[in-house]
Motif scaffolding. Structure first.
Motif, PDB file in Angstrom:
ATOM      1  N   GLU A  47       0.826  -1.201   0.000  1.00 24.04           N
ATOM      2  CA  GLU A  47       0.000   0.000   0.000  1.00 24.04           C
ATOM      3  C   GLU A  47       0.864   1.256   0.000  1.00 24.04           C
ATOM      4  O   GLU A  47       0.543   2.242  -0.675  1.00 24.04           O
ATOM      5  CB  GLU A  47      -0.922  -0.004   1.225  1.00 24.04           C
ATOM      6  CG  GLU A  47      -2.006  -1.056   1.180  1.00 24.04           C
ATOM      7  CD  GLU A  47      -3.019  -0.793   0.091  1.00 24.04           C
ATOM      8  OE1 GLU A  47      -3.573   0.323   0.038  1.00 24.04           O
ATOM      9  OE2 GLU A  47      -3.254  -1.695  -0.730  1.00 24.04           O
ATOM     10  N   LEU A  55       2.198   1.758  -3.505  1.00 25.49           N
ATOM     11  CA  LEU A  55       1.140   2.306  -4.358  1.00 25.49           C
ATOM     12  C   LEU A  55       0.980   3.798  -4.122  1.00 25.49           C
ATOM     13  O   LEU A  55       0.903   4.598  -5.065  1.00 25.49           O
ATOM     14  CB  LEU A  55      -0.181   1.587  -4.086  1.00 25.49           C
ATOM     15  CG  LEU A  55      -0.350   0.150  -4.579  1.00 25.49           C
ATOM     16  CD1 LEU A  55      -1.701  -0.381  -4.141  1.00 25.49           C
ATOM     17  CD2 LEU A  55      -0.226   0.063  -6.090  1.00 25.49           C
ATOM     18  N   HIS A  56       0.903   4.171  -2.848  1.00 30.40           N
ATOM     19  CA  HIS A  56       0.686   5.572  -2.510  1.00 30.40           C
ATOM     20  C   HIS A  56       1.852   6.439  -2.976  1.00 30.40           C
ATOM     21  O   HIS A  56       1.653   7.532  -3.526  1.00 30.40           O
ATOM     22  CB  HIS A  56       0.506   5.694  -0.993  1.00 30.40           C
ATOM     23  CG  HIS A  56       0.166   7.079  -0.539  1.00 30.40           C
ATOM     24  ND1 HIS A  56      -1.036   7.679  -0.837  1.00 30.40           N
ATOM     25  CD2 HIS A  56       0.874   7.987   0.190  1.00 30.40           C
ATOM     26  CE1 HIS A  56      -1.069   8.892  -0.315  1.00 30.40           C
ATOM     27  NE2 HIS A  56       0.089   9.105   0.318  1.00 30.40           N
ATOM     28  N   ALA A  80       1.750   6.868  -6.761  1.00 29.44           N
ATOM     29  CA  ALA A  80       0.659   7.746  -7.189  1.00 29.44           C
ATOM     30  C   ALA A  80       0.998   9.215  -6.962  1.00 29.44           C
ATOM     31  O   ALA A  80       0.458  10.091  -7.652  1.00 29.44           O
ATOM     32  CB  ALA A  80      -0.622   7.384  -6.449  1.00 29.44           C
ATOM     33  N   GLY A  88      -4.512   5.037 -12.670  1.00 29.24           N
ATOM     34  CA  GLY A  88      -5.420   5.158 -11.530  1.00 29.24           C
ATOM     35  C   GLY A  88      -6.561   4.157 -11.552  1.00 29.24           C
ATOM     36  O   GLY A  88      -7.061   3.748 -10.498  1.00 29.24           O
ATOM     37  N   TYR A  99      -5.764   1.005  -9.632  1.00 21.55           N
ATOM     38  CA  TYR A  99      -5.877   1.206  -8.186  1.00 21.55           C
ATOM     39  C   TYR A  99      -7.342   1.188  -7.769  1.00 21.55           C
ATOM     40  O   TYR A  99      -7.727   0.564  -6.777  1.00 21.55           O
ATOM     41  CB  TYR A  99      -5.263   2.547  -7.789  1.00 21.55           C
ATOM     42  CG  TYR A  99      -3.764   2.620  -7.876  1.00 21.55           C
ATOM     43  CD1 TYR A  99      -3.029   1.766  -8.701  1.00 21.55           C
ATOM     44  CD2 TYR A  99      -3.051   3.550  -7.140  1.00 21.55           C
ATOM     45  CE1 TYR A  99      -1.662   1.840  -8.791  1.00 21.55           C
ATOM     46  CE2 TYR A  99      -1.672   3.646  -7.209  1.00 21.55           C
ATOM     47  CZ  TYR A  99      -0.987   2.782  -8.051  1.00 21.55           C
ATOM     48  OH  TYR A  99       0.374   2.854  -8.125  1.00 21.55           O
ATOM     49  N   SER A 115      -6.003   8.423  -3.509  1.00 19.46           N
ATOM     50  CA  SER A 115      -4.959   7.488  -3.084  1.00 19.46           C
ATOM     51  C   SER A 115      -4.730   7.565  -1.589  1.00 19.46           C
ATOM     52  O   SER A 115      -4.516   6.539  -0.930  1.00 19.46           O
ATOM     53  CB  SER A 115      -3.658   7.785  -3.837  1.00 19.46           C
ATOM     54  OG  SER A 115      -2.615   6.943  -3.389  1.00 19.46           O
ATOM     55  N   ASN A 153      -5.221   4.086   0.159  1.00 16.34           N
ATOM     56  CA  ASN A 153      -4.015   3.372   0.571  1.00 16.34           C
ATOM     57  C   ASN A 153      -3.598   3.637   2.008  1.00 16.34           C
ATOM     58  O   ASN A 153      -2.927   2.799   2.613  1.00 16.34           O
ATOM     59  CB  ASN A 153      -2.853   3.734  -0.369  1.00 16.34           C
ATOM     60  CG  ASN A 153      -3.137   3.334  -1.801  1.00 16.34           C
ATOM     61  OD1 ASN A 153      -3.659   2.263  -2.065  1.00 16.34           O
ATOM     62  ND2 ASN A 153      -2.809   4.201  -2.739  1.00 16.34           N
TER      63      ASN A 153
END
Length: 243
Positions: A43, A46-47, A50, A107, A110, A187, A191
């Motif tokens: 996570e 991912l964050h 982004a 995006g 996600y 996000s 996340n």
């Protein structure tokens, strides 16, 4: 009188043999630690992707990774394993070849993860609330404590309702934020905010249980995980037997 000073051989080994089963709890504890740590690391990645300009391709690959892994696992379990594995491999190659144009829309990967997971969890809990079914949290509690008292049955039914509403509301919030808010805002909610909200739900549930059922045995997150694994294993066994 002659004394025999020789030492008789012992029937027991000179070094204690550690039962192999003792390794199982250690592996389980390691898994319980590795799973949330891996989830939080993913996570966070991912964050970070982004929020980092120029990381669109990396963000796309991170977002697609779970879908590819799930497809590979399904193909591996399929009856026609080789054709499905070849198909998944071809799709993965196609995604890699088109990664540059697809990265502009990373995006969506996600969003599909977050919205899909929360919708599926809401459905999983909610479908057990229908008439004649056993609420999912009641199954978890019975797997840990055994037969439930009427008070515990009513309480676990309410907990199942609460988790259904929680996951449904999270999915709805994800949809709204993805539609109207900038990607970094969505996000942050998906996340970072969602794991915190889930942790708060566990804390709130434990507080409610102590207040409403003071005589009930205190349980923690690991007990909930153990109950979940037991119930899911039993369901998988029943599904396999019915085939």
């Amino acid at each position: 009188m002659h004394h025999n000073n020789s030492v008789m051989p012992s029937s027991q080994p000179s070094h204690p043999v550690v039962p192999s089963s003792t390794a199982t709890p250690l592996l389980q504890r390691a898994g319980w630690v590795a799973a949330p740590v891996g989830f939080l690391a993913y996570e966070s990645a991912l964050h970070h992707a982004a929020h980092t300009p120029g990381s669109e391709v990396r963000a796309l690959m991170l977002g697609l990774a779970p879908f590819v892994l799930i497809a590979l696992a399904a193909a591996w379990r399929a009856t026609w394993r080789l054709p499905w594995l070849l198909l998944v491999t071809a799709c993965a190659v196609a995604l890699w070849v088109t990664r540059i144009p697809l990265a502009a829309h990373f995006g969506w990967t996600y969003f599909l993860q977050h919205f899909g997971a929360n919708t599926a969890l809401a459905a999983m809990f909610g479908r057990t609330l229908r008439a004649g079914a056993t609420p999912l949290c009641s199954e978890f509690a019975a797997a840990i404590h055994g037969p439930l008292t009427p008070d515990m049955q009513r309480y676990t039914q309410r907990v199942t309702q609460a988790w259904t509403l929680f996951f449904g509301a999270t999915a709805l919030a994800s949809l709204v934020l993805f539609a109207v808010a900038p990607m970094p805002t969505w996000s942050t909610f998906a996340n970072l905010g969602t794991p915190i909200l889930i942790a708060l739900m566990f804390v709130a549930e434990a507080a409610c249980r102590r207040a409403l059922l003071p005589a009930a045995k205190d349980t923690g997150v690991l007990d909930a995980v153990r109950g979940y694994r037991t119930v899911m294993t039993e369901r998988a066994s029943r599904a396999g037997a019915s085939r």
